[in-house]
Motif scaffolding. Structure first.
Motif, PDB file in Angstrom:
ATOM      1  N   PRO A 162      18.320 -17.915   4.639  1.00 35.46           N
ATOM      2  CA  PRO A 162      18.644 -16.588   5.546  1.00 35.46           C
ATOM      3  C   PRO A 162      18.748 -17.161   7.013  1.00 35.46           C
ATOM      4  O   PRO A 162      19.566 -16.238   7.849  1.00 35.46           O
ATOM      5  N   ALA A 163      18.393 -18.219   7.437  1.00 34.25           N
ATOM      6  CA  ALA A 163      18.245 -18.683   8.623  1.00 34.25           C
ATOM      7  C   ALA A 163      19.890 -18.679   9.457  1.00 34.25           C
ATOM      8  O   ALA A 163      20.484 -19.244   8.591  1.00 34.25           O
ATOM      9  N   VAL A 164      20.191 -18.129  10.351  1.00 36.92           N
ATOM     10  CA  VAL A 164      21.625 -18.077  10.819  1.00 36.92           C
ATOM     11  C   VAL A 164      21.847 -19.534  11.259  1.00 36.92           C
ATOM     12  O   VAL A 164      21.295 -20.211  12.196  1.00 36.92           O
ATOM     13  N   LYS A 165      23.193 -20.064  10.641  1.00 35.94           N
ATOM     14  CA  LYS A 165      23.486 -21.296  11.155  1.00 35.94           C
ATOM     15  C   LYS A 165      24.735 -21.191  12.102  1.00 35.94           C
ATOM     16  O   LYS A 165      25.712 -20.558  11.754  1.00 35.94           O
ATOM     17  N   ILE A 166      24.438 -22.206  13.317  1.00 35.37           N
ATOM     18  CA  ILE A 166      25.246 -22.008  14.346  1.00 35.37           C
ATOM     19  C   ILE A 166      26.038 -23.261  14.617  1.00 35.37           C
ATOM     20  O   ILE A 166      25.228 -24.435  14.648  1.00 35.37           O
ATOM     21  N   SER A 167      27.219 -23.527  14.679  1.00 37.27           N
ATOM     22  CA  SER A 167      27.892 -24.847  14.927  1.00 37.27           C
ATOM     23  C   SER A 167      28.833 -24.969  16.082  1.00 37.27           C
ATOM     24  O   SER A 167      29.356 -23.843  16.557  1.00 37.27           O
ATOM     25  N   ALA A 168      28.998 -26.028  16.853  1.00 34.83           N
ATOM     26  CA  ALA A 168      29.916 -26.292  17.819  1.00 34.83           C
ATOM     27  C   ALA A 168      30.434 -27.675  17.737  1.00 34.83           C
ATOM     28  O   ALA A 168      29.485 -28.556  17.110  1.00 34.83           O
ATOM     29  N   ALA A 191      20.982 -24.010  23.967  1.00 37.07           N
ATOM     30  CA  ALA A 191      19.609 -24.199  24.145  1.00 37.07           C
ATOM     31  C   ALA A 191      18.832 -22.964  24.502  1.00 37.07           C
ATOM     32  O   ALA A 191      17.746 -22.913  23.729  1.00 37.07           O
ATOM     33  N   PHE A 192      19.562 -22.026  25.087  1.00 33.30           N
ATOM     34  CA  PHE A 192      18.972 -20.582  25.263  1.00 33.30           C
ATOM     35  C   PHE A 192      18.763 -20.130  24.029  1.00 33.30           C
ATOM     36  O   PHE A 192      17.718 -19.442  23.690  1.00 33.30           O
ATOM     37  N   VAL A 193      19.931 -20.066  22.928  1.00 30.28           N
ATOM     38  CA  VAL A 193      19.494 -19.440  21.871  1.00 30.28           C
ATOM     39  C   VAL A 193      18.531 -19.797  20.940  1.00 30.28           C
ATOM     40  O   VAL A 193      17.740 -19.202  20.479  1.00 30.28           O
ATOM     41  N   LYS A 194      18.479 -21.263  20.967  1.00 31.82           N
ATOM     42  CA  LYS A 194      17.443 -21.882  20.073  1.00 31.82           C
ATOM     43  C   LYS A 194      16.002 -21.600  20.690  1.00 31.82           C
ATOM     44  O   LYS A 194      15.187 -21.423  19.926  1.00 31.82           O
ATOM     45  N   HIS A 195      15.794 -21.466  21.931  1.00 32.84           N
ATOM     46  CA  HIS A 195      14.655 -21.110  22.766  1.00 32.84           C
ATOM     47  C   HIS A 195      14.150 -19.808  22.219  1.00 32.84           C
ATOM     48  O   HIS A 195      12.982 -19.498  21.854  1.00 32.84           O
ATOM     49  N   HIS A 196      15.035 -18.798  22.322  1.00 33.30           N
ATOM     50  CA  HIS A 196      14.640 -17.583  21.873  1.00 33.30           C
ATOM     51  C   HIS A 196      14.797 -17.228  20.573  1.00 33.30           C
ATOM     52  O   HIS A 196      14.141 -16.040  19.861  1.00 33.30           O
ATOM     53  N   TYR A 197      15.531 -17.952  19.650  1.00 30.68           N
ATOM     54  CA  TYR A 197      15.651 -17.646  18.192  1.00 30.68           C
ATOM     55  C   TYR A 197      15.383 -19.005  17.496  1.00 30.68           C
ATOM     56  O   TYR A 197      16.219 -19.727  16.932  1.00 30.68           O
ATOM     57  N   PRO A 198      14.155 -19.531  17.475  1.00 35.59           N
ATOM     58  CA  PRO A 198      13.773 -20.866  17.114  1.00 35.59           C
ATOM     59  C   PRO A 198      14.139 -21.019  15.413  1.00 35.59           C
ATOM     60  O   PRO A 198      14.156 -22.106  15.046  1.00 35.59           O
ATOM     61  N   ASP A 199      14.313 -19.844  14.986  1.00 40.65           N
ATOM     62  CA  ASP A 199      14.904 -20.055  13.284  1.00 40.65           C
ATOM     63  C   ASP A 199      16.137 -20.449  13.259  1.00 40.65           C
ATOM     64  O   ASP A 199      16.557 -20.747  12.046  1.00 40.65           O
ATOM     65  N   THR A 200      16.943 -20.092  14.026  1.00 40.37           N
ATOM     66  CA  THR A 200      18.324 -20.668  13.875  1.00 40.37           C
ATOM     67  C   THR A 200      18.565 -22.087  13.836  1.00 40.37           C
ATOM     68  O   THR A 200      17.667 -22.625  14.404  1.00 40.37           O
ATOM     69  N   GLU A 201      19.452 -22.634  12.946  1.00 42.49           N
ATOM     70  CA  GLU A 201      19.883 -24.035  12.948  1.00 42.49           C
ATOM     71  C   GLU A 201      21.084 -24.038  13.668  1.00 42.49           C
ATOM     72  O   GLU A 201      22.159 -23.683  13.481  1.00 42.49           O
ATOM     73  N   ILE A 202      21.067 -24.985  14.699  1.00 40.18           N
ATOM     74  CA  ILE A 202      22.412 -25.343  15.588  1.00 40.18           C
ATOM     75  C   ILE A 202      22.677 -26.756  15.248  1.00 40.18           C
ATOM     76  O   ILE A 202      22.005 -27.784  15.349  1.00 40.18           O
ATOM     77  N   ASN A 203      24.164 -26.858  14.585  1.00 44.45           N
ATOM     78  CA  ASN A 203      24.407 -28.072  14.438  1.00 44.45           C
ATOM     79  C   ASN A 203      25.629 -28.574  15.547  1.00 44.45           C
ATOM     80  O   ASN A 203      26.625 -27.725  15.712  1.00 44.45           O
ATOM     81  N   LEU A 204      25.466 -29.605  15.964  1.00 34.15           N
ATOM     82  CA  LEU A 204      26.528 -30.217  16.753  1.00 34.15           C
ATOM     83  C   LEU A 204      27.389 -31.360  16.003  1.00 34.15           C
ATOM     84  O   LEU A 204      26.850 -32.375  15.401  1.00 34.15           O
ATOM     85  N   ILE A 205      28.690 -31.031  15.977  1.00 34.82           N
ATOM     86  CA  ILE A 205      29.640 -31.755  15.124  1.00 34.82           C
ATOM     87  C   ILE A 205      30.283 -32.721  16.097  1.00 34.82           C
ATOM     88  O   ILE A 205      30.936 -32.239  17.177  1.00 34.82           O
ATOM     89  N   CYS A 206      30.334 -33.999  15.814  1.00 41.52           N
ATOM     90  CA  CYS A 206      31.060 -34.838  16.385  1.00 41.52           C
ATOM     91  C   CYS A 206      31.614 -36.093  15.806  1.00 41.52           C
ATOM     92  O   CYS A 206      31.009 -36.495  14.888  1.00 41.52           O
ATOM     93  N   PRO A 207      32.736 -36.546  16.223  1.00 42.96           N
ATOM     94  CA  PRO A 207      33.277 -37.839  15.480  1.00 42.96           C
ATOM     95  C   PRO A 207      32.205 -39.073  15.516  1.00 42.96           C
ATOM     96  O   PRO A 207      31.716 -39.172  16.474  1.00 42.96           O
TER      97      PRO A 207
END
Length: 346
Positions: A162-168, A191-207
């Motif tokens: 259920p954790a919200v997954k965020i990508s960029a 980083a602001f979102v991760k600090h206030h919503y630590p349960d989110t999963e933030i993925n950074l996509i890079c070649p």
């Protein structure tokens, strides 16, 4: 009709994908398409047009360009060779502007005059068309970005936690030539979102190649705040988009902005800043949340979608539906029509 495309690289990237799809589509339609590349240039796409190699490691000159009816330059560094080859062979030089270099690259005293070498211009969006017409008096033919059937929603989110997954997407910004991505702003807001919503999963996509040569990206990974994803191919990229609930873009200046459209096709809700070219498909409150940079609203829009699952689902569904208006076949048709219009008007 013989079409010659001098191309410096076909590494992963939106501009290179556009070149790959257009040349493949033209070859499939029976055009005689030749791609000329430096001797050591990378090719990361499946190319169906003919590829010939020049004499130099990373550059091209007029001597590398074979005769054709139309020679198509793209990046400003390919323009001088195309001008010389066009004069030599009495071919038509067409500028395929995948980005408008004078306003985001250094040395605008060099890049600006390259738009005065031919009246024949192809652009990616209405915004780019207006910008170049305003600066140079040349009205380009619009060939929009596109998507193929491979990029699709695989309905994988039902099986994810259920954790919200965020990508960029992040790229190598060292050296200042990628300022238009506003990557520092993007990372700070994530980083602001991760600090206030630590349960989110933030993925950074890079070649992968860019990550391994960018110390700044490696330091960012080492903070532990984000998960770095290094897709090696379109299958891995599609999987990442399909595991994404909210896709975020902070670009300020893009002729087309393909990743946002790809994420929409794969069922992610888009949060983006206005970048010019994305205005052709991004509709605030209809299929995405869009803000202007001065509003400083990127984090607030992400948080809004974290809380409002119904809005997130509605934007994602509409974005998915709207993305089907952007097939690569339409792009190839528009390019072919532009070439014929230019040929008949010469």
């Amino acid at each position: 009709m013989r079409l010659v495309f001098p191309i410096l690289t076909l590494n992963f990237g939106g501009a290179q994908r556009m070149l790959a799809e257009i040349t493949n589509g033209l070859a499939d339609r029976g055009y005689d398409v030749t791609i000329v590349m430096p001797a050591h240039a990378e090719v990361k796409f499946d190319i169906r047009a003919r590829i010939v190699r020049g004499r130099h490691s990373i550059t091209l000159d007029a001597g590398d360009i074979p005769p054709g009816d139309v020679v198509v330059s793209n990046f400003y560094t390919t323009v001088p060779a195309c001008v010389e080859a066009s004069a030599r062979d009495r071919s038509v030089h067409v500028r395929f502007s995948l980005c408008y270099e004078p306003t985001f690259l250094p040395d605008d005293h060099i890049t600006f005059p390259t738009y005065h070498t031919t009246p024949h211009l192809i652009v990616l969006s209405e915004w780019q068309q207006k910008l170049i017409e305003l600066n140079h008096g040349i009205r380009g033919h619009i060939v929009p970005i596109g998507l193929g059937p491979f990029m699709q929603n695989l309905n994988l989110r039902k099986s994810t936690p259920p954790a919200v997954k965020i990508s960029a997407v992040v790229r190598n910004s060292e050296g200042g030539i990628a300022w238009h991505r506003d990557q520092d702003y993007l990372v700070s807001r994530l980083a602001f979102v991760k600090h206030h919503y630590p349960d989110t999963e933030i993925n950074l996509i890079c070649p992968p190649d860019e990550f391994h040569t960018a110390p700044s990206l490696q330091r960012l990974r080492d903070t532990g705040s984000f998960q770095f994803c290094l897709p090696n191919n379109d299958e891995e990229l599609r999987y990442l988009y399909n595991k994404t609930d909210i896709y975020v873009s902070s670009s300020l200046y893009d002729s087309g902005s393909l990743p946002g459209l790809e994420a929409m096709r794969c069922g992610a809700a888009l949060v983006t800043t206005y970048s010019g070219g994305n205005a052709d498909y991004a509709r605030h409150e209809r299929n995405c949340l869009l803000s202007y940079r001065y509003q400083n609203r990127l984090a607030a829009d992400i948080v809004r979608l974290i809380h409002d699952k119904e809005l997130r689902a509605r934007l994602a569904l509409q974005g998915l539906y709207d993305s089907y208006q952007w097939p690569w076949a339409r792009s190839v048709d528009a390019f072919a029509q532009a070439i014929h219009d230019i040929w008949n008007s010469r």
